[in-house]
Design a protein around this motif. Structure first.
Motif, PDB file in Angstrom:
ATOM      1  N   PRO A 375       9.293 -16.886 -13.491  1.00 37.54           N
ATOM      2  CA  PRO A 375       9.497 -15.730 -12.770  1.00 37.54           C
ATOM      3  C   PRO A 375       8.383 -14.990 -11.972  1.00 37.54           C
ATOM      4  O   PRO A 375       7.251 -15.169 -12.832  1.00 37.54           O
ATOM      5  CB  PRO A 375      10.124 -14.633 -13.569  1.00 37.54           C
ATOM      6  N   LEU A 376       8.364 -14.293 -11.005  1.00 40.55           N
ATOM      7  CA  LEU A 376       7.312 -13.459 -10.350  1.00 40.55           C
ATOM      8  C   LEU A 376       8.198 -12.429  -9.799  1.00 40.55           C
ATOM      9  O   LEU A 376       9.508 -12.216  -9.726  1.00 40.55           O
ATOM     10  CB  LEU A 376       6.619 -14.262  -9.515  1.00 40.55           C
ATOM     11  N   TRP A 377       7.648 -11.024  -9.570  1.00 40.61           N
ATOM     12  CA  TRP A 377       8.612  -9.981  -9.070  1.00 40.61           C
ATOM     13  C   TRP A 377       7.547  -9.363  -8.178  1.00 40.61           C
ATOM     14  O   TRP A 377       6.527  -9.074  -7.870  1.00 40.61           O
ATOM     15  CB  TRP A 377       8.485  -8.796 -10.168  1.00 40.61           C
ATOM     16  N   HIS A 378       8.427  -9.081  -6.872  1.00 42.43           N
ATOM     17  CA  HIS A 378       8.181  -8.602  -5.532  1.00 42.43           C
ATOM     18  C   HIS A 378       7.496  -7.009  -5.575  1.00 42.43           C
ATOM     19  O   HIS A 378       8.288  -6.214  -6.158  1.00 42.43           O
ATOM     20  CB  HIS A 378       8.906  -8.720  -4.323  1.00 42.43           C
ATOM     21  N   MET A 379       6.165  -6.790  -5.362  1.00 44.12           N
ATOM     22  CA  MET A 379       5.688  -5.439  -5.221  1.00 44.12           C
ATOM     23  C   MET A 379       5.143  -4.946  -4.078  1.00 44.12           C
ATOM     24  O   MET A 379       4.917  -5.951  -3.173  1.00 44.12           O
ATOM     25  CB  MET A 379       4.587  -5.052  -6.554  1.00 44.12           C
ATOM     26  N   PRO A 380       5.147  -3.699  -3.631  1.00 44.00           N
ATOM     27  CA  PRO A 380       4.927  -3.352  -2.319  1.00 44.00           C
ATOM     28  C   PRO A 380       3.553  -3.207  -2.023  1.00 44.00           C
ATOM     29  O   PRO A 380       2.632  -2.652  -2.792  1.00 44.00           O
ATOM     30  CB  PRO A 380       5.696  -2.069  -2.139  1.00 44.00           C
ATOM     31  N   LEU A 381       3.064  -3.697  -0.907  1.00 48.37           N
ATOM     32  CA  LEU A 381       1.672  -3.603  -0.185  1.00 48.37           C
ATOM     33  C   LEU A 381       1.863  -2.260   0.698  1.00 48.37           C
ATOM     34  O   LEU A 381       2.053  -2.060   1.745  1.00 48.37           O
ATOM     35  CB  LEU A 381       1.467  -4.375   1.089  1.00 48.37           C
ATOM     36  N   TRP A 382       2.004  -0.906  -0.275  1.00 46.26           N
ATOM     37  CA  TRP A 382       2.146   0.338   0.358  1.00 46.26           C
ATOM     38  C   TRP A 382       1.025   0.880   1.028  1.00 46.26           C
ATOM     39  O   TRP A 382       0.352   1.420   0.213  1.00 46.26           O
ATOM     40  CB  TRP A 382       2.616   1.123  -0.893  1.00 46.26           C
ATOM     41  N   GLN A 383       1.281   0.992   2.214  1.00 47.93           N
ATOM     42  CA  GLN A 383       0.355   1.159   3.337  1.00 47.93           C
ATOM     43  C   GLN A 383      -0.356   2.671   3.075  1.00 47.93           C
ATOM     44  O   GLN A 383      -1.549   2.713   3.064  1.00 47.93           O
ATOM     45  CB  GLN A 383       0.648   0.838   4.661  1.00 47.93           C
ATOM     46  N   PRO A 384       0.394   3.761   2.638  1.00 43.52           N
ATOM     47  CA  PRO A 384      -0.225   5.044   2.483  1.00 43.52           C
ATOM     48  C   PRO A 384      -1.192   5.080   1.509  1.00 43.52           C
ATOM     49  O   PRO A 384      -2.016   5.819   1.548  1.00 43.52           O
ATOM     50  CB  PRO A 384       1.063   5.886   2.124  1.00 43.52           C
ATOM     51  N   TYR A 385      -1.120   4.121   0.364  1.00 43.30           N
ATOM     52  CA  TYR A 385      -1.996   3.947  -0.675  1.00 43.30           C
ATOM     53  C   TYR A 385      -3.310   3.348  -0.226  1.00 43.30           C
ATOM     54  O   TYR A 385      -4.386   3.435  -1.101  1.00 43.30           O
ATOM     55  CB  TYR A 385      -1.727   3.050  -1.670  1.00 43.30           C
ATOM     56  N   GLN A 386      -3.729   2.954   0.978  1.00 43.80           N
ATOM     57  CA  GLN A 386      -4.842   2.738   1.493  1.00 43.80           C
ATOM     58  C   GLN A 386      -5.783   3.640   1.408  1.00 43.80           C
ATOM     59  O   GLN A 386      -7.005   3.656   1.081  1.00 43.80           O
ATOM     60  CB  GLN A 386      -4.632   2.342   2.943  1.00 43.80           C
ATOM     61  N   ALA A 387      -5.609   5.054   1.463  1.00 48.69           N
ATOM     62  CA  ALA A 387      -6.206   6.245   1.190  1.00 48.69           C
ATOM     63  C   ALA A 387      -7.076   6.333  -0.195  1.00 48.69           C
ATOM     64  O   ALA A 387      -8.098   6.820  -0.155  1.00 48.69           O
ATOM     65  CB  ALA A 387      -5.287   7.468   1.341  1.00 48.69           C
ATOM     66  N   LEU A 388      -6.362   5.483  -0.860  1.00 49.98           N
ATOM     67  CA  LEU A 388      -7.004   5.484  -2.385  1.00 49.98           C
ATOM     68  C   LEU A 388      -8.349   4.668  -2.369  1.00 49.98           C
ATOM     69  O   LEU A 388      -9.012   4.864  -3.590  1.00 49.98           O
ATOM     70  CB  LEU A 388      -5.907   5.077  -3.507  1.00 49.98           C
ATOM     71  N   ILE A 389      -8.404   3.746  -1.342  1.00 45.65           N
ATOM     72  CA  ILE A 389      -9.516   3.059  -1.463  1.00 45.65           C
ATOM     73  C   ILE A 389     -10.399   3.132  -0.496  1.00 45.65           C
ATOM     74  O   ILE A 389     -11.430   2.507  -0.086  1.00 45.65           O
ATOM     75  CB  ILE A 389      -9.243   1.358  -1.511  1.00 45.65           C
TER      76      ILE A 389
END
Length: 462
Positions: A375-389
């Motif tokens: 198995p593997l599990w899909h997680m989001p490339l949540w663009q609003p978190y770009q602010a954290l980097i």
């Protein structure tokens, strides 16, 4: 391998294994003799998964093995048997639950896996005889790739540095006629791989950093690029890890090992692709020239990185390799990395995190992984978190400003080095098993290889 493929129609003398399952035992048991059924009842055998019992013949030998399995295509169906049965030759019985030859070859091989490079195994494994055929051959090919991946991850860092890893790539590629080249040490700067050099330069005197590149296949075929994180040991750098956090860091090249295992299968199964495997291989060490928190480096892509934490080095070495891969505009880019502890906090050790911009593909791979029991599990490339980097010092920081969503921000960091139109899969995996089960001993592990090769066969089928 303790599986032998026999080309003749009739298998040599061997003990039959009668497979059954908890749901089919009532029906399957009717195929046994009254005495055999009575013995099974007396010892409490009822087809429970990973259990078995031996039935004696009139001379005191073994007439039959009863084995409980989960299903006909279970990749661990027979894994409990090779190290439990008396040494000898066995075959699948004609009666009972009919196992898929691929599952039989794979599960038996995985069940007999022991990492014995430094300590001899306690006993030889029992041998399984199977009729030769494409399914059994595929099962052995998958098992070979998985066991080789485990060996690489299990090998201590003293014997698995960047040069050793490069030799492993050459050994895998040679039988298939693959080409392998290395860019080593300061040559990384001359050929514009500054981020890889920055992370690995502290160990350069003894363990020079390098970019390993394997290519194989017809250049006219669709290009498949695999990138694996090859941090052969991770001390954390100047942001040094505590002792407990450093103990298993020989496995920080698990992404490279898994990418190499997948590449081996692509070549062994002769997929119609033009394969490129890239492994940035480094040791994240401490010395007077180690990269430092607050340093800023320009990458191959031209983006600048501020080092917020030297223990977030994996994404730094990957970004140069991934930018290089994207320059050729591959049909598909897959990177594999033991990238974040945050992915383990979110999903645990058995569920690698999958990031992709293609939501439909993400769903397809999750479903395929469940089907394959890989198995593997899909997680989001949540663009609003770009602010954290974001950082005022450079284009991007290699560590987030918040401890939250660490796996997402690591994926978003890599996202900046992959063009928007480039098909891309990012897999954040553990590459380790910490709970022993049949076919899955504690130690290095191959994760998502079976799911990905199934998907690639589907994608590039003729």
């Amino acid at each position: 391998m303790s599986v032998t493929l026999v080309k003749t129609k009739k298998l040599p003398a061997s003990t039959p294994i009668f497979c059954t399952s908890p749901s089919s035992w009532d029906a399957d048991s009717k195929l046994l003799s009254p005495a055999q059924r009575a013995w099974a009842k007396a010892v409490g055998f009822a087809g429970k998964v990973d259990t078995h019992t031996l039935i004696a013949d009139e001379k005191g030998g073994i007439a039959l093995v009863l084995a409980g399995v989960r299903g006909a295509d279970d990749p661990y169906a027979l894994s409990a048997l090779p190290q439990a049965l008396p040494v000898g030759r066995y075959r699948l019985a004609e009666d009972g639950l009919a196992l898929d030859p691929q599952a039989a070859a794979l599960s038996w091989s995985l069940g007999d896996y022991v990492f014995d490079a430094y300590k001899a195994r306690g006993r030889a494994g029992a041998e399984l005889l199977l009729a030769d055929g494409p399914e059994a051959q595929r099962g052995l090919a998958v098992a070979t790739a998985m066991c080789a991946t485990r060996d690489l991850v299990n090998t201590p860092a003293e014997d698995m540095g960047p040069a050793h890893l490069a030799n492993a790539v050459k050994l895998v590629g040679k039988p298939h006629g693959a080409k392998v080249k290395e860019i080593v040490g300061d040559a990384l700067l001359k050929q514009n791989f500054p981020a890889i050099h920055a992370v690995g330069r502290a160990a350069a005197a003894d363990r020079a950093p390098r970019l390993i590149e394997l290519t194989w296949g017809n250049p006219k075929h669709p290009k498949l690029s695999l990138v694996g994180k090859g941090v052969c040991f991770d001390s954390g750098g100047l942001d040094i890890k505590p002792a407990d956090g450093m103990r298993l860091m020989k496995k920080d090249m698990g992404g490279a090992a898994n990418a190499l295992g997948l590449a081996a299968l692509v070549m062994a199964l002769k997929l119609p692709v033009h394969l490129q495997l890239l492994i940035p291989a480094v040791e994240n060490a401490i010395s007077g020239n180690a990269f430092r928190p607050g340093d800023v480096f320009r990458t191959r892509k031209g983006l600048t990185i501020e080092i917020g934490n030297t223990d977030a080095e994996g994404r730094v070495v990957l970004c140069d390799a991934m930018a290089y891969a994207c320059e050729a505009k591959p049909d598909l880019l897959i990177d594999m990395a033991t990238l974040t502890g945050a992915a383990r906090v979110a999903l645990g050790p058995e569920l690698p995190a999958l990031f992709t911009r293609d939501m439909a593909l993400g769903r397809e791979l999750v479903d395929l992984g469940l089907q394959e029991r890989d198995p593997l599990w899909h997680m989001p490339l949540w663009q609003p978190y770009q602010a954290l980097i974001e950082t005022p010092m450079a284009d991007v920081s290699n560590s987030g400003s918040s401890p939250m969503a660490g796996a997402v921000t690591a994926a978003l960091f890599l996202d900046r080095f992959v063009p928007a139109e480039q098909p891309w899969l990012h897999i954040d995996l553990f590459a380790w098993t910490n709970l022993s089960r049949p076919g899955r001993p504690v130690g290095g592990e191959a994760q998502t290889i079976r799911t990905l090769i199934h998907y690639l066969e589907r994608r590039y089928s003729a």
